[in-house]
Design an enzyme around this catalytic site. Structure first.
Site, short mmCIF file in Angstrom:
data_model
loop_
_atom_site.label_atom_id
_atom_site.label_comp_id
_atom_site.label_asym_id
_atom_site.label_seq_id
_atom_site.Cartn_x
_atom_site.Cartn_y
_atom_site.Cartn_z
N ARG A 155 86.26 35.93 7.31
CA ARG A 155 85.68 37.09 7.37
C ARG A 155 85.28 38.68 6.61
NH1 ARG A 155 90.01 34.42 11.30
NH2 ARG A 155 89.02 32.92 11.82
N GLN B 32 67.31 51.77 20.46
CA GLN B 32 67.13 52.69 21.82
C GLN B 32 66.36 53.83 20.64
OE1 GLN B 32 67.47 52.37 24.64
NE2 GLN B 32 67.53 54.18 25.42
N GLY C 299 62.89 54.20 20.33
CA GLY C 299 61.67 53.45 21.41
C GLY C 299 61.12 52.56 21.70
N GLU D 223 82.64 32.53 11.75
CA GLU D 223 83.94 32.75 11.00
C GLU D 223 85.01 33.08 12.22
OE1 GLU D 223 83.72 33.12 7.18
OE2 GLU D 223 81.26 32.25 7.11
#
Lengths: 379, 380
Positions: free
Chosen positions: B243, B336, B339, B363
């Site tokens: 992890r 974003q 665009g 995981e």
């Protein structure tokens, strides 16, 4: 890379924790209800070295560094956020005088702040029409012989009515914009310093916030702090450090809210089992804890950078932005977990929610932090 | 307390950064489009010691610490997230459990060439009907003389298409639930192993995952990793480390997206000024940078705890949960800011967005991380 605390840091943190648990937390609700300033408690904190954690011993401080300061403030805020903001502002004033002051100013004023001779210091920058944009201030300081004469109004001044010493910003050259601002040391009770009625606030009700009026308030010429025209620079520098303080305060409040929520969720039963066993509640706790840890490391990193003498403007703003926003979410979830009990003051979480709300506002709103961070990123 | 990297950590990070800039960044978009496994890049990672970063030199690794490993994972994933996961699986999920549980003999044969990058490893825990609930698995290993006979299916096995060996989990005692699971090192070229074609995925397209089928696969008894019944413990402690790798991968992807967005925002003009000068965009950048720093600190903290040999289950889960969800938010904002161009394959951000999505799933999903974190909070 080493995330461990040293012995001094642990000692200061544990001292603050013990004091907060024994002396602050038990009375916090009553002081909040009745808006009682914790004068006795603050003086005890001064005796424990908490009013100058990052101030040299020569001036009565604990000389324990900025990381220890952050840890201590977090612990105090966990017990009583009002006491924490009072502590934060006093420390900020003491540190500012240490950084900008003459030897004489340091010798005269810093020990009085750190030892509790003055119950608090105050930081008078904001005005009714100049908050996020302090360069728009209109308070004036004019030189008259060996005196400075101050005229104008300040707003939202924490401890402004109880402070033995106020650090006050005023324009000495109104045509020079932010470079025309200077900083002054004004003793509490100076004639011409008129203290207004404490504000009735949503939270931090045991800390005092007042408006101030300066009406031909005369102070000695030697009470100019730093050079003429350097006031804005010192204010911004002090706020970089102050933001670590507010981030630490937010973390302390959030920690208290999380702990209350864990205890309540283990105790309270619904549908035959403790609500902590429902994922709806357990997952909230997991998110609260994760955000709290992220906030803590951002804050300690900024404090560590300050301690190393590195530039930490961006990191302090990130810590303040993240910690205050996260702490608001955490406190709101804490109320939600408590259900109806979260809405009444028999339980502490509604106070936590009210107390934490201001952390996204004072010492630079979240929007100002984003302005600072973006400016640093685009440099 | 010290937030500075050591000389060694900085050097390794810089090596990875340069490698990513030179070998990965120019190719990652094409590899993604062509679903091409980066054979050459992975070979070079091996030469640099990056296929066994935290494995001691005597076992073929670079002998660095886990903080270095996290830094390396971030840099490699910033260049190419697919390469990042290939590296992460070999390091965290294959080498690490063999390093921790393997016998001398097992390490000589099954660790050294893999940590050197001469061979590739993978990890087989997940099954078609046992993902988050790993104890529900059906693959069995039955003792037969000095062998175990393995039958069952595993899926979503990253590196499974090409790996030489697998750390495989199977039930040796069905009645015992998760205490009946054992771990094995299995040569994937053994008779009875079938590899399905590579999965078609939303992102990390240059890494290959596939289903693996085991039909009466005979594995020497000496290839049992740890003791019989220890498999679940080995799997969970391995994931504690894994992890950290995935969290670092998520930070790397987010950083790539943030850096692209920052550059684009300085360049692109609207209403007479660079869009970075509009608060709508500047504030997104401020939030992105803040969240990336927060995530990185959580990741490095978990790695530092692993280096100290301290239990770091909750800290790894917090790092993984926060970093992966952060990466989703940051890549979303980066797209974003771009665009229409962000939606186009002419730019890299749509790939970052797709690549980041898996970090919330593999995981241990975000939901599993929250189970781990809350269980830890509530037991105290």
């Amino acid at each position: 890379m080493d995330f461990e605390l040293n012995e001094l840091q642990i000692a200061i943190r544990d001292t603050a924790r013990k004091f907060a648990e024994e002396r602050l937390a038990p009375g916090a609700r009553e002081r909040d209800r009745q808006e009682i300033f914790p004068r006795e408690e603050i003086l005890e904190m001064a005796r424990l070295g908490l009013m100058g954690v990052n101030v040299p011993e020569a001036y009565g401080g604990a000389q324990a560094g900025a990381v220890a300061y952050s840890l201590a403030l977090t612990e105090i805020a966990r017990g009583d956020a009002s006491a924490a903001v009072t502590m934060g502002v006093t420390n900020m004033c003491a540190e500012l005088i240490c950084a900008a002051g003459t030897d004489e100013q340091k010798r005269k004023y810093v020990p009085r702040l750190t030892a509790g001779e003055y119950v608090a210091g105050a930081f008078a920058l904001s005005e009714p029409h100049a908050g996020s944009d302090p360069a728009a201030m209109t308070t004036r300081a004019e030189r008259k012989g060996d005196r400075w004469v101050l005229n104008g109004a300040k707003q939202w001044i924490t401890s402004g009515d109880v402070a033995g010493l106020l650090v006050v910003w005023a324009k000495t050259d109104p045509s020079a914009g932010s470079k025309g601002i200077s900083c002054f040391l004004v003793e509490g009770g100076t004639p011409g310093l008129v203290v207004g009625k404490p504000e009735a606030k949503m939270g931090l009700r045991a800390s005092h916030t007042v408006p101030l009026l300066f009406e031909n308030c005369e102070i000695p010429a030697e009470n100019l702090l730093g050079a003429e025209g350097e006031g804005f620079k010192w204010a911004m520098r002090a706020l970089d450090g102050g933001r670590i303080g507010i981030a630490s305060q937010a973390i302390g409040i959030a920690q208290a809210a999380l702990e209350a929520s864990i205890a309540y969720a283990k105790e309270r039963k619904a549908f035959g089992r403790p609500i902590a066993e429902f994922q709806a509640i357990a997952f909230k706790l997991a998110d609260m804890k994760t955000q709290l840890e992220a906030a803590r490391w951002l804050t300690l990193r900024a404090a560590w950078m300050k301690e190393q003498g590195l530039r930490f403007t961006r990191e302090a703003s990130m810590a303040k932005l993240f910690a205050s926003e996260a702490a608001n979410r955490i406190a709101a979830e804490a109320v939600q977990i408590h259900g109806g009990y979260g809405y009444v003051d028999e339980f502490p979480v509604e106070r936590h929610l009210r107390d934490v709300r201001v952390t996204t506002i004072y010492e630079g709103t979240s929007e100002i932090q984003r302005v600072v961070i973006a400016r640093e990123l685009l440099r | 307390m010290n937030f500075e990297l050591t000389e060694t950590q900085r050097m390794l990070r810089d090596t990875c950064r340069e490698f990513a800039e030179r070998e990965l960044v120019p190719n990652a978009r094409r590899w993604d489009e062509e679903h091409r496994f980066p054979v050459e890049a992975v070979r070079k990672l091996g030469e640099l010691g990056l296929m066994g970063v935290a494995v001691p030199e005597e076992w073929g690794g670079a002998g660095a610490d886990n903080v270095s490993y996290a830094l390396a994972m971030e840099e490699i994933s910033r260049g190419c997230a697919s390469t990042g996961v290939i590296m992460s699986v070999n390091n965290s999920l294959y080498c690490d459990p063999i390093l921790r549980y393997g016998t001398e003999e097992q390490k000589r044969e099954w660790l050294v060439p893999f940590a050197r990058g001469e061979k590739l490893g993978c990890f087989g825990l997940t099954e078609p009907e046992a993902g988050s609930d790993a104890a529900a698995q059906k693959t069995t290993a039955v003792r037969d003389g000095d062998h175990y006979v393995i039958n069952g299916a595993k899926n979503w096995i990253t590196n499974g298409t090409r790996a030489d060996a697998i750390v495989l989990f199977a039930m040796t005692n069905r009645e015992a639930g998760h205490r009946g699971i054992s771990a094995f090192i299995v040569d994937l070229n053994s008779p009875g192993v079938t590899r399905a074609p590579a999965d078609r995925k939303l992102g990390i397209n240059a890494s290959e995952s596939c289903s693996l089928y085991f039909e009466n696969v005979r594995v020497p008894a000496k290839n049992l990793l740890g003791k019989e019944g220890e498999g679940f413990k080995i799997a969970m402690s391995t994931l504690d480390g894994g992890r950290i790798g995935i969290a670092a991968q998520a930070v790397g992807i987010a950083r790539a997206a943030y850096e692209a967005a920052l550059a684009y925002a300085r360049e692109r003009k609207t209403f007479g000024k660079a869009i970075a000068e509009h608060q709508a965009i500047a504030f997104m950048l401020a939030d992105m940078a803040t969240e990336i720093d927060a995530a990185r600190l959580l990741v490095l903290r978990a790695a530092a705890l692993k280096d100290q040999g301290v239990r770091h289950t909750a800290e790894s889960s917090m790092a993984k949960l926060y970093a992966s969800e952060m990466s989703h938010r940051v890549t979303h904002k980066a797209l974003q800011i771009h665009g229409g161009y962000g939606y186009s394959k002419e730019f890299d951000v749509e790939r970052y967005y797709r690549d980041s999505r898996i970090t919330e799933i593999y995981e241990g999903t975000s939901e599993i991380q929250r189970i781990v974190i809350s269980a830890n909070l509530l037991k105290a």
